[in-house]
Design a protein around this motif. Structure first.
Motif, PDB file in Angstrom:
ATOM      1  N   PRO B  55       0.809  -1.214   0.000  1.00  0.00           N
ATOM      2  CA  PRO B  55       0.000   0.000   0.000  1.00  0.00           C
ATOM      3  C   PRO B  55       0.844   1.267   0.000  1.00  0.00           C
ATOM      4  O   PRO B  55       1.968   1.277   0.509  1.00  0.00           O
ATOM      5  N   ASP B  56       0.285   2.312  -0.560  1.00  0.00           N
ATOM      6  CA  ASP B  56       0.898   3.640  -0.528  1.00  0.00           C
ATOM      7  C   ASP B  56       0.375   4.347   0.721  1.00  0.00           C
ATOM      8  O   ASP B  56      -0.767   4.777   0.745  1.00  0.00           O
ATOM      9  N   LYS B  57       1.229   4.483   1.726  1.00  0.00           N
ATOM     10  CA  LYS B  57       0.828   5.047   3.013  1.00  0.00           C
ATOM     11  C   LYS B  57       1.259   6.501   3.161  1.00  0.00           C
ATOM     12  O   LYS B  57       1.241   7.050   4.267  1.00  0.00           O
ATOM     13  N   SER B  58       1.623   7.132   2.055  1.00  0.00           N
ATOM     14  CA  SER B  58       2.258   8.441   2.132  1.00  0.00           C
ATOM     15  C   SER B  58       1.357   9.525   2.716  1.00  0.00           C
ATOM     16  O   SER B  58       1.847  10.563   3.152  1.00  0.00           O
ATOM     17  N   GLY B  59       0.052   9.328   2.750  1.00  0.00           N
ATOM     18  CA  GLY B  59      -0.855  10.345   3.265  1.00  0.00           C
ATOM     19  C   GLY B  59      -1.231  10.190   4.731  1.00  0.00           C
ATOM     20  O   GLY B  59      -1.878  11.074   5.293  1.00  0.00           O
ATOM     21  N   LEU B  60      -0.820   9.119   5.351  1.00  0.00           N
ATOM     22  CA  LEU B  60      -1.188   8.920   6.759  1.00  0.00           C
ATOM     23  C   LEU B  60      -0.537  10.004   7.610  1.00  0.00           C
ATOM     24  O   LEU B  60       0.677  10.205   7.545  1.00  0.00           O
ATOM     25  N   PRO B  61      -1.324  10.725   8.428  1.00  0.00           N
ATOM     26  CA  PRO B  61      -0.799  11.890   9.150  1.00  0.00           C
ATOM     27  C   PRO B  61       0.102  11.552  10.332  1.00  0.00           C
ATOM     28  O   PRO B  61       0.891  12.401  10.749  1.00  0.00           O
ATOM     29  N   SER B  62      -0.022  10.380  10.902  1.00  0.00           N
ATOM     30  CA  SER B  62       0.833   9.995  12.029  1.00  0.00           C
ATOM     31  C   SER B  62       0.823   8.480  12.156  1.00  0.00           C
ATOM     32  O   SER B  62       0.040   7.799  11.494  1.00  0.00           O
ATOM     33  N   ASP B  63       1.704   7.973  13.021  1.00  0.00           N
ATOM     34  CA  ASP B  63       1.769   6.514  13.201  1.00  0.00           C
ATOM     35  C   ASP B  63       0.595   5.985  14.019  1.00  0.00           C
ATOM     36  O   ASP B  63       0.501   4.783  14.268  1.00  0.00           O
ATOM     37  N   ARG B  64      -0.307   6.859  14.426  1.00  0.00           N
ATOM     38  CA  ARG B  64      -1.528   6.377  15.092  1.00  0.00           C
ATOM     39  C   ARG B  64      -2.526   5.823  14.077  1.00  0.00           C
ATOM     40  O   ARG B  64      -3.469   5.134  14.452  1.00  0.00           O
ATOM     41  N   PHE B  65      -2.301   6.154  12.819  1.00  0.00           N
ATOM     42  CA  PHE B  65      -3.193   5.722  11.752  1.00  0.00           C
ATOM     43  C   PHE B  65      -2.594   4.508  11.042  1.00  0.00           C
ATOM     44  O   PHE B  65      -1.411   4.504  10.691  1.00  0.00           O
ATOM     45  N   SER B  66      -3.434   3.510  10.791  1.00  0.00           N
ATOM     46  CA  SER B  66      -3.001   2.351  10.013  1.00  0.00           C
ATOM     47  C   SER B  66      -4.203   1.789   9.274  1.00  0.00           C
ATOM     48  O   SER B  66      -5.350   2.067   9.630  1.00  0.00           O
ATOM     49  N   ALA B  67      -3.940   1.025   8.244  1.00  0.00           N
ATOM     50  CA  ALA B  67      -5.034   0.413   7.490  1.00  0.00           C
ATOM     51  C   ALA B  67      -4.563  -0.913   6.945  1.00  0.00           C
ATOM     52  O   ALA B  67      -3.378  -1.110   6.689  1.00  0.00           O
ATOM     53  N   GLU B  68      -5.512  -1.805   6.778  1.00  0.00           N
ATOM     54  CA  GLU B  68      -5.223  -3.075   6.139  1.00  0.00           C
ATOM     55  C   GLU B  68      -6.362  -3.440   5.212  1.00  0.00           C
ATOM     56  O   GLU B  68      -7.488  -2.938   5.350  1.00  0.00           O
ATOM     57  N   ARG B  69      -6.024  -4.305   4.274  1.00  0.00           N
ATOM     58  CA  ARG B  69      -7.030  -4.776   3.328  1.00  0.00           C
ATOM     59  C   ARG B  69      -6.884  -6.286   3.239  1.00  0.00           C
ATOM     60  O   ARG B  69      -5.832  -6.792   2.842  1.00  0.00           O
ATOM     61  N   THR B  70      -7.904  -6.980   3.627  1.00  0.00           N
ATOM     62  CA  THR B  70      -7.855  -8.444   3.689  1.00  0.00           C
ATOM     63  C   THR B  70      -8.469  -9.064   2.439  1.00  0.00           C
ATOM     64  O   THR B  70      -9.558  -8.661   2.006  1.00  0.00           O
ATOM     65  N   GLY B  71      -7.756 -10.028   1.881  1.00  0.00           N
ATOM     66  CA  GLY B  71      -8.281 -10.768   0.735  1.00  0.00           C
ATOM     67  C   GLY B  71      -8.563  -9.907  -0.469  1.00  0.00           C
ATOM     68  O   GLY B  71      -9.370 -10.284  -1.327  1.00  0.00           O
ATOM     69  N   GLY B  72      -7.911  -8.754  -0.552  1.00  0.00           N
ATOM     70  CA  GLY B  72      -8.118  -7.872  -1.693  1.00  0.00           C
ATOM     71  C   GLY B  72      -9.497  -7.258  -1.743  1.00  0.00           C
ATOM     72  O   GLY B  72      -9.914  -6.739  -2.783  1.00  0.00           O
ATOM     73  N   SER B  73     -10.212  -7.266  -0.623  1.00  0.00           N
ATOM     74  CA  SER B  73     -11.566  -6.717  -0.636  1.00  0.00           C
ATOM     75  C   SER B  73     -11.753  -5.723   0.502  1.00  0.00           C
ATOM     76  O   SER B  73     -11.317  -4.583   0.390  1.00  0.00           O
ATOM     77  N   VAL B  74     -12.317  -6.174   1.608  1.00  0.00           N
ATOM     78  CA  VAL B  74     -12.661  -5.288   2.725  1.00  0.00           C
ATOM     79  C   VAL B  74     -11.413  -4.638   3.299  1.00  0.00           C
ATOM     80  O   VAL B  74     -10.349  -5.259   3.388  1.00  0.00           O
ATOM     81  N   SER B  75     -11.570  -3.364   3.698  1.00  0.00           N
ATOM     82  CA  SER B  75     -10.469  -2.650   4.328  1.00  0.00           C
ATOM     83  C   SER B  75     -10.917  -2.076   5.666  1.00  0.00           C
ATOM     84  O   SER B  75     -12.081  -1.712   5.836  1.00  0.00           O
TER      85      SER B  75
END
Lengths: 113, 113
Positions: B55-75
């Protein structure tokens, strides 16, 4: 710095009074310019994509045009149901994140009957 | 067909708590994006997933923010130790392979007290 500026911030029209919204952009390279409509409490709704200077797209009372430095969204004989915030966004050709869109702050359009 | 869906629609939390926001993209769409829309501000890019690529995480404002995407679908977008300035509308969008247009969900309105 890549940026998108929309004007005016707010526009009030009488029903039937045609006008234009402006989106000016400063980017290193343009891959595409997008117009969205956003109603209160909802997500942006896609309207148009423009890719090259001179291109025009139309949908009902809306027409979008593109030059090398700006885009216009022309609204012909607007109706109250056209009231919304109109968002302009660009996707970069190179540099930065090529996946995301860079948005302007929008123009809030109000059409009075 | 079904559009992008997000849950919850609204979330009120206390400062310092963790929150999870969910996005279900349009079926078959390979790209998924998260944006944040603060009052009076334009949409701000957070993170971008494309297929199986990192993933391109370049826009996350701080390390308190994270995201994942499972199975190429739900995030899922997770915000840890929420702060009042995290209050905003969090929007998810998806797009099909090879296409530029991003289709947005209705957003999750987050209020941190």
């Amino acid at each position: 710095e890549d940026q998108v500026t929309q004007s005016p911030e707010a526009l009030r029209l009488q029903e039937g009074e045609s006008s234009s919204l402006n989106c000016s952009y400063t980017v290193s390279g343009l891959r595409g310019l997008f117009w969205y409509r956003q109603d209160p409490g909802k997500g942006p709704e896609f309207l148009f994509t423009l890719y090259s200077a001179g291109e025009e797209k139309e949908k009902e009372r809306l027409k979008a045009t593109l030059t090398k430095k700006e885009s216009f969204l022309h609204i012909t004989a607007p109706k109250p149901e056209d009231s919304a915030t109109y968002l302009c966004a660009v996707r970069l050709l190179y540099g930065g994140s090529q996946g995301n869109l860079i948005f302007g702050k929008g123009t809030k359009l109000s059409v009075k009957p | 067909g079904a559009g992008v869906s997000q849950s919850p629609s609204n979330k009120v939390t206390e400062k310092g708590k963790d929150v999870e926001l969910r996005c279900d993209p349009i079926s078959g769409h390979t790209a998924l994006y998260w944006y944040r829309q603060s009052l009076g501000q334009g949409l701000e890019f957070l993170i971008y997933f494309q297929g199986n690529s990192a993933p391109d995480k370049s826009g996350l404002p701080s390390d308190r923010f994270s995201a994942e995407r499972t199975g190429g679908s739900v995030s899922t977008l997770t915000i840890q130790r929420t702060q009042q300035e995290d209050s905003a509308v969090y929007l998810c969008a998806s797009s099909p392979s090879g296409q530029e247009t991003q289709y947005f969900g209705p957003g999750t309105r987050l209020l941190v007290l």
